[in-house]
Design a protein around this motif. Structure first.
Motif, PDB file in Angstrom:
ATOM      1  N   ASP A   1     -57.367   4.930  -2.413  1.00  0.00           N
ATOM      2  CA  ASP A   1     -57.159   5.465  -3.756  1.00  0.00           C
ATOM      3  C   ASP A   1     -55.685   5.467  -4.143  1.00  0.00           C
ATOM      4  OD1 ASP A   1     -59.849   6.162  -4.653  1.00  0.00           O
ATOM      5  OD2 ASP A   1     -59.845   7.600  -3.015  1.00  0.00           O
ATOM      6  N   GLN A   2     -54.831   5.815  -3.228  1.00  0.00           N
ATOM      7  CA  GLN A   2     -53.403   5.782  -3.515  1.00  0.00           C
ATOM      8  C   GLN A   2     -52.944   4.357  -3.812  1.00  0.00           C
ATOM      9  OE1 GLN A   2     -51.994   7.515   0.101  1.00  0.00           O
ATOM     10  NE2 GLN A   2     -52.274   9.641  -0.578  1.00  0.00           N
ATOM     11  N   ALA A   3     -53.403   3.427  -3.006  1.00  0.00           N
ATOM     12  CA  ALA A   3     -53.029   2.027  -3.219  1.00  0.00           C
ATOM     13  C   ALA A   3     -53.594   1.504  -4.535  1.00  0.00           C
ATOM     14  CB  ALA A   3     -53.525   1.178  -2.056  1.00  0.00           C
ATOM     15  N   LEU A   4     -54.800   1.920  -4.883  1.00  0.00           N
ATOM     16  CA  LEU A   4     -55.412   1.493  -6.142  1.00  0.00           C
ATOM     17  C   LEU A   4     -54.547   1.907  -7.336  1.00  0.00           C
ATOM     18  CD1 LEU A   4     -57.775   0.397  -7.855  1.00  0.00           C
ATOM     19  CD2 LEU A   4     -58.868   2.623  -7.614  1.00  0.00           C
ATOM     20  N   HIS A   5     -54.062   3.138  -7.323  1.00  0.00           N
ATOM     21  CA  HIS A   5     -53.234   3.595  -8.433  1.00  0.00           C
ATOM     22  C   HIS A   5     -51.884   2.884  -8.451  1.00  0.00           C
ATOM     23  CE1 HIS A   5     -55.845   6.615 -10.103  1.00  0.00           C
ATOM     24  NE2 HIS A   5     -56.095   7.099  -8.898  1.00  0.00           N
ATOM     25  N   ALA A   6     -51.353   2.597  -7.283  1.00  0.00           N
ATOM     26  CA  ALA A   6     -50.082   1.870  -7.208  1.00  0.00           C
ATOM     27  C   ALA A   6     -50.238   0.461  -7.770  1.00  0.00           C
ATOM     28  CB  ALA A   6     -49.588   1.814  -5.767  1.00  0.00           C
TER      29      ALA A   6
ATOM     30  N   VAL B   1     -51.078 -14.209  -3.872  1.00  0.00           N
ATOM     31  CA  VAL B   1     -50.146 -13.117  -3.582  1.00  0.00           C
ATOM     32  C   VAL B   1     -49.352 -13.436  -2.321  1.00  0.00           C
ATOM     33  CG1 VAL B   1     -49.959 -10.685  -2.934  1.00  0.00           C
ATOM     34  CG2 VAL B   1     -51.524 -11.374  -4.771  1.00  0.00           C
ATOM     35  N   ARG B   2     -50.024 -13.959  -1.313  1.00  0.00           N
ATOM     36  CA  ARG B   2     -49.331 -14.303  -0.065  1.00  0.00           C
ATOM     37  C   ARG B   2     -48.311 -15.423  -0.302  1.00  0.00           C
ATOM     38  NH1 ARG B   2     -54.550 -13.628   4.136  1.00  0.00           N
ATOM     39  NH2 ARG B   2     -54.919 -11.442   3.487  1.00  0.00           N
ATOM     40  N   ALA B   3     -48.644 -16.364  -1.180  1.00  0.00           N
ATOM     41  CA  ALA B   3     -47.685 -17.426  -1.508  1.00  0.00           C
ATOM     42  C   ALA B   3     -46.459 -16.852  -2.210  1.00  0.00           C
ATOM     43  CB  ALA B   3     -48.364 -18.484  -2.379  1.00  0.00           C
TER      44      ALA B   3
ATOM     45  N   GLU C   1     -55.843  -7.885  -2.680  1.00  0.00           N
ATOM     46  CA  GLU C   1     -54.834  -8.222  -1.676  1.00  0.00           C
ATOM     47  C   GLU C   1     -53.659  -7.253  -1.728  1.00  0.00           C
ATOM     48  OE1 GLU C   1     -52.275 -10.182   1.123  1.00  0.00           O
ATOM     49  OE2 GLU C   1     -54.430  -9.832   0.891  1.00  0.00           O
ATOM     50  N   ARG C   2     -53.258  -6.863  -2.915  1.00  0.00           N
ATOM     51  CA  ARG C   2     -52.138  -5.921  -3.013  1.00  0.00           C
ATOM     52  C   ARG C   2     -52.532  -4.538  -2.507  1.00  0.00           C
ATOM     53  NH1 ARG C   2     -51.193  -5.996  -8.838  1.00  0.00           N
ATOM     54  NH2 ARG C   2     -49.419  -4.608  -8.451  1.00  0.00           N
ATOM     55  N   ILE C   3     -53.785  -4.149  -2.705  1.00  0.00           N
ATOM     56  CA  ILE C   3     -54.265  -2.895  -2.103  1.00  0.00           C
ATOM     57  C   ILE C   3     -54.210  -2.996  -0.585  1.00  0.00           C
ATOM     58  CG2 ILE C   3     -56.347  -1.505  -1.722  1.00  0.00           C
ATOM     59  CD1 ILE C   3     -57.048  -2.009  -4.676  1.00  0.00           C
TER      60      ILE C   3
ATOM     61  N   ALA D   1     -50.967   0.250 -11.886  1.00  0.00           N
ATOM     62  CA  ALA D   1     -49.848   0.519 -12.792  1.00  0.00           C
ATOM     63  C   ALA D   1     -49.108  -0.756 -13.183  1.00  0.00           C
ATOM     64  CB  ALA D   1     -48.892   1.513 -12.140  1.00  0.00           C
ATOM     65  N   GLY D   2     -48.990  -1.693 -12.277  1.00  0.00           N
ATOM     66  CA  GLY D   2     -48.234  -2.910 -12.540  1.00  0.00           C
ATOM     67  C   GLY D   2     -49.080  -4.119 -12.841  1.00  0.00           C
ATOM     68  N   THR D   3     -50.350  -3.934 -13.199  1.00  0.00           N
ATOM     69  CA  THR D   3     -51.256  -5.061 -13.419  1.00  0.00           C
ATOM     70  C   THR D   3     -51.664  -5.161 -14.880  1.00  0.00           C
ATOM     71  OG1 THR D   3     -52.137  -4.860 -11.174  1.00  0.00           O
ATOM     72  CG2 THR D   3     -53.440  -6.114 -12.749  1.00  0.00           C
TER      73      THR D   3
END
Length: 853
Positions: free
Chosen positions: A311-316, A266-268, A297-299, A319-321
């Motif tokens: 929890d908010q980050a988990l749902h974000a 993800v960082r790359a 990492e995205r969370i 959705a795109g995974t």
């Protein structure tokens, strides 16, 4: 005297030959025959010596030859034409651009960028970063995405020794060799930052260690593939070795590889987007669980960078995974010690991120064994969309992971399927394509069906003869490495016959693929091989994982059989199965054999590649063959699914294989007309190509991913990220509220009317229910009537559901009703259930919460 370091020096190209460098560095040449022909014409003898590796070719061709080519008008014209064709390919609108425009017009845009993570990528044998089917599939996915114009970015690791090179000892045991790979001698570019320094990503580890990695790029047509390399001077010895070998080392080593792939990957991607201005990915596709930490990492990014809660980050992120599972057995899943995960992340990767508690991370990988962290479970919990890789594998996956959705039938588990495909331009022989227009597209398969039978048969013999030559070449190389001398190997010139029915079997060698099933009755196999009128010949290949002693024993058993002077002209085992060998097998084999233990083959794409070259499949109905076998495109080996004793099952299925081969397969092959052509055999070949051709391509597969998974994931992601993550915040708050109140949700009463004393087919029954919502609002739940056939234990089967209509309420108790049709005679039953529902969920089943009457 040993060198301290090795590296590859490339020739400096004269200015007129500059386009040659661009052609070499874009791997589109690996599926573009005219470009390969151009490379061969640089120096035909050297091209063969470097095993058709264009980077090596440029490293070893003489300066005098380059100067001569720079003054050769004919060569320059061909070079410039090839270069212009590549530029056209890279820039012209393709399928995805047309679909994207249609999406804009309809208000449903397609994603501008999709990240595709995999631990291995099989693009070409020149870039040996693959072990088997998973990597070949990933490579075909990128190639097809390029052909379609899909904006995918691949992410993987750069292994300095690849997987391994396989040879055989004198007694037939597999030996592994790990030749070092110099990235500078591969078709790769090391990325540099704005200051011209190598682009680098870093991940914190326990004990104040840091894992650094450089980022290399392979250009796969239109698709960039980013590969992370930890073998750099800034790392300590242990960290330098993280990317040493594919699937090497113990659990600690494997975990660091998967952290680098997921977190570092993800960082790359972020660094690459900043460097190039390319759009950030809207969808993240993890090809098997190895890259699952990309979600963690995205969370972390959202918690630290945008102030979201976990929890908010988990749902974000969800959705795109998209998560694709490739294994039909729990043993094929990566599982780590829970304590190891807690230590590496708690004292390293997430040590300075209090907003991502370690216990929440551990919960993502929880399974029945409380001491184990399960990567597939994490993948499913972090991916709002998940799929298996064939219809049967989808069914198996829903059953295997049913326990993550307790209270639901396996058929309701939110795992769909997208059947794998293969990249036809990579795997279809030129000779096969020339039976049609020469272009490998959806029109080719029907065109071959119109070709004269004698032409198809002549092409099949040509390809079989090529395979015979390759078998002899490789068998000689292998025999010399096993200690034989040239003087002992005269017999190899008599191995195989281009006019004999040729059967191929090549794949990894775990026990469930049953490499040695054909040896269950050795005398019956010998009789088939040595039949004077209708002989059969087998070419066999495959690697066993270095730690799999059982797999190595199977290989040794097979090699010892093939070493017998009585049969060695008709059956061979070729070591070091790779893309280069595979092409000859798929081109030249008349029949492709696959005999796994059903249903343990997730897909099995090797048989697809044989089909696209006019081969017929002889296979257990597993993986893709289960859904695409129609009785005219090959043969299905009957299975003994209900037999518990594994030896008896193997005996029964081996006997069925011998019977089919004896009475059907070879009979059709050798049943010739006056023109020497087996007309009935060619009818099956034509039918196979025309009926299966379009279905088996990776282009079909990638288009299906775009339409069914990537586009919906991108739209879902846009909805939860919009307006400062308003959707993610709302969904997290709603889910928390549902979790707090769910124990109070009860189906208080159910009654029915309308069927009288004798229910009759075609009537309907009215179901009414009273439901206590425990403080939740009616719009937070879906109430369903479930019905179907019922067994003696009152268990419902073939369950159907209908939504129940809200009638009103009194306090916390709400009334619902529905009409259920009586569509099938026999025992019938129904029940009522309640599920949470929200517009941002893909399916009410998603949360795994249900209350049943």
């Amino acid at each position: 005297m040993r060198a301290l370091r090795r590296f590859t020096v490339r020739a400096k190209l004269p200015e007129p030959l500059a386009p040659l460098g661009e052609l070499v560095m874009n791997l589109r040449w690996s599926w573009n025959p005219p470009t390969v022909d151009l490379f061969a014409s640089v120096d035909a003898k050297l091209w063969d010596q470097v095993r058709q590796d264009p980077v090596r070719l440029l490293g070893e061709v003489s300066g005098q030859r380059l100067e001569a080519l720079a003054a050769d008008g004919d060569f320059l014209a061909r070079l410039n034409a090839a270069h212009a064709d590549l530029q056209r390919y890279l820039t012209e609108p393709r399928w995805y651009q047309q679909a994207a425009q249609a999406g804009l017009d309809s208000g449903e845009p397609l994603p501008a960028s999709i990240a595709y993570f995999s631990p291995e990528f099989g693009i070409t044998e020149v870039l040996p970063q693959y072990s088997g089917g998973l990597g070949i599939l990933a490579g075909d996915h990128l190639k097809a995405a390029s052909d379609l114009g899909a904006p995918i970015v691949g992410v993987g690791l750069l292994y300095r020794s690849g997987y391994f090179s396989q040879s055989l000892t004198a007694d037939g045991w597999q030996a592994e060799h790990y030749p070092p790979l110099d990235p500078h001698g591969l078709p790769l570019q090391r990325l540099a930052d704005a200051d011209g320094l190598p682009l680098r990503v870093s991940v914190n580890l326990p004990e104040h260690r840091v894992l650094h990695a450089h980022v290399w790029k392979a250009q796969v047509g239109r698709v960039p593939l980013l590969l992370l390399d930890s073998d750099i001077e800034d790392n300590g010895p242990a960290e330098r070795g993280v990317t040493d070998r594919l699937y090497g080392g113990g659990a600690d080593h494997r975990l660091l590889q998967e952290i680098l792939l997921g977190v570092g990957g993800v960082r790359a991607l972020r660094a690459y987007a900043a460097l190039t201005g390319e759009p950030a990915p809207e969808v993240f596709h993890t090809n098997e669980g190895h890259a699952g930490f990309l979600g963690v990492e995205r969370i972390r990014e959202l918690v630290q960078g945008s102030g979201l809660t976990f929890d908010q980050a988990l749902h974000a992120v969800r959705a795109g995974t998209v998560f694709t599972t490739h294994t039909p057995v729990p043993a094929g899943i990566d599982r780590f010690s829970r304590d190891l995960i807690a230590h590496v992340f708690g004292a390293g990767v997430l040590a300075d991120v209090p907003g991502v508690p370690i216990d929440r991370l551990l919960a993502l990988g929880a399974e029945d064994d409380p001491g184990v962290f399960n990567m597939a479970h994490m993948g499913l919990r972090l991916g709002q969309r998940a799929n298996g890789v064939s219809k049967l594998h989808g069914i198996v996956s829903r059953e295997m992971f049913n326990n993550l959705w307790p209270g639901f039938e396996s058929g309701e588990v939110p795992i769909t399927s997208v059947t794998n495909g293969v990249h036809a331009p990579t795997w279809v022989a030129r000779e096969t394509a020339e039976l049609g227009s020469g272009r490998i597209d959806d029109d080719l398969w029907a065109a071959i069906g119109q070709a004269p039978g004698k032409d198809i048969w002549a092409t099949r013999r040509t390809l079989r003869a090529k395979l015979v030559g390759e078998v002899r070449r490789r068998l000689r190389e292998s025999s010399l490495r096993r200690g034989h001398t040239d003087a002992e190997l005269g017999w190899i010139e008599q191995v195989f016959d281009p006019d004999v029915l040729t059967i191929g079997f090549a794949r990894r060698v775990p026990s469930y693929k049953r490499l040695t099933l054909m040896l269950r009755d050795p005398e019956r196999l010998r009789a088939l091989l040595l039949d004077s009128d209708r002989p059969v010949q087998f070419v066999i290949a495959g690697k066993s994982h270095p730690a799999d002693e059982g797999g190595k024993m199977l290989i040794q058993q097979m090699v010892r059989f093939t070493d017998d002077p009585a049969v060695r002209n008709r059956i061979v085992f070729l070591p070091d199965y790779d893309i280069g060998m595979a092409r000859y097998l798929y081109w030249g084999c008349d029949v492709w054999l696959n005999n796994p233990l059903r249903p343990l083959e997730a897909c099995g794409t090797s048989g697809m590649k044989a089909s696209l070259n006019g081969g017929l499949n002889l296979s257990i109905r597993d993986g893709w063959w289960d859904e695409m076998f129609d009785g005219e495109n090959g043969w299905a080996i009957p299975t003994a699914d209900g037999v518990i004793d594994p030896d008896r099952r193997d005996d029964l299925e081996a006997a069925a294989f011998y019977d089919l081969l004896t009475t059907h397969v070879r009979t059709l092959f050798y049943d010739r007309g006056e023109d020497g052509v087996p007309a009935r055999w060619l009818e099956m070949v034509r039918h196979t190509l025309s009926s299966l051709g379009p279905k088996l391509t990776a282009e079909r597969m990638v288009a299906e991913y775009v339409e069914r998974l990537y586009a919906p994931a991108a739209r879902a992601s846009t909805r939860v990220l919009a307006n400062d993550y308003a959707g993610a915040r709302e969904l997290a708050e709603w889910r928390g509220r549902v979790a707090d109140h769910w124990n109070g949700v009860k189906v208080a009463h159910v009654e029915s009317s309308g069927i009288g004393d004798t229910p009759e087919l075609g009537a309907s029954v009215n179901i009414r229910a009273e439901v206590n919502l425990g403080g939740l609002s009616p719009d937070a739940v879906a109430v369903q009537a479930c019905y179907g056939t019922v067994d003696l234990d009152d268990v419902l089967h073939d369950v159907h559901t209908v939504p129940m209509r809200a009638l009103g309420n009194g306090g916390d108790t709400y009334r619902y009703e529905a009409d259920i049709p009586l569509e099938q005679a026999g025992p019938f039953g129904y029940t009522v259930r309640v599920l949470p529902t929200h517009e941002l969920l893909t399916d009410p089943v998603e949360l795994g919460l249900v209350t049943t009457a």
